[in-house]
Design a protein around this motif. Structure first.
Motif: not given
Length: 134
Positions: A96-116
């Motif tokens: 739980d640190d800012p870099n992990e959150r940034t990576d998680f949000l980027s990964f989430t945005a990437f997967l949602l973009s593929l689904l979209s």
């Protein structure tokens, strides 16, 4: 004590996504707008102009909507993937640190973009397969 604090983000690490939190909703929103635009246009066309039999205008509109939506979604997909892969993070995101959150949000945005992307193509596929208003 604060003098030796670790910086929240290194220059080598991806840029923080907090300022770009809305990136997560851009691709699903583009798909939703594309879906509504296609079906509202088809409903109006079927009610007003289906007697003419010329479906070229409807096809042109759906194609234009699809190309715009795919361009937006592809752009968000590419930027999210680039931001996610920049730091080569471990996938389980256990820290739980800012870099992990940034990576998680980027990964989430990437997967949602593929689904979209897939959802947008399936929405457009209906207009290719169903050729009438009946």
């Amino acid at each position: 004590m604060a003098k030796f604090r670790k910086p929240k983000h290194d220059k080598d690490q991806p840029k923080p996504m907090r300022a770009r939190m809305w990136w997560i909703v851009i691709s699903p929103s583009a798909w939703a707008v594309h879906f509504l635009a296609c079906y509202i246009t088809a409903a109006i066309w079927c009610e007003k102009f289906s007697d003419s039999g010329n479906k070229r205008n409807l096809d042109f509109g759906v194609t234009a909507y699809t190309l715009v939506a795919l361009a937006v979604i592809a752009g968000v997909t590419w930027l999210s993937f680039k931001n996610f892969r920049r730091s080569d993070p471990p996938v389980p995101f256990d820290f739980d640190d800012p870099n992990e959150r940034t990576d998680f949000l980027s990964f989430t945005a990437f997967l949602l973009s593929l689904l979209s992307l897939v959802a947008t193509l399936f929405t457009a596929l209906v207009f290719v397969m169903v050729r009438s208003c009946d």
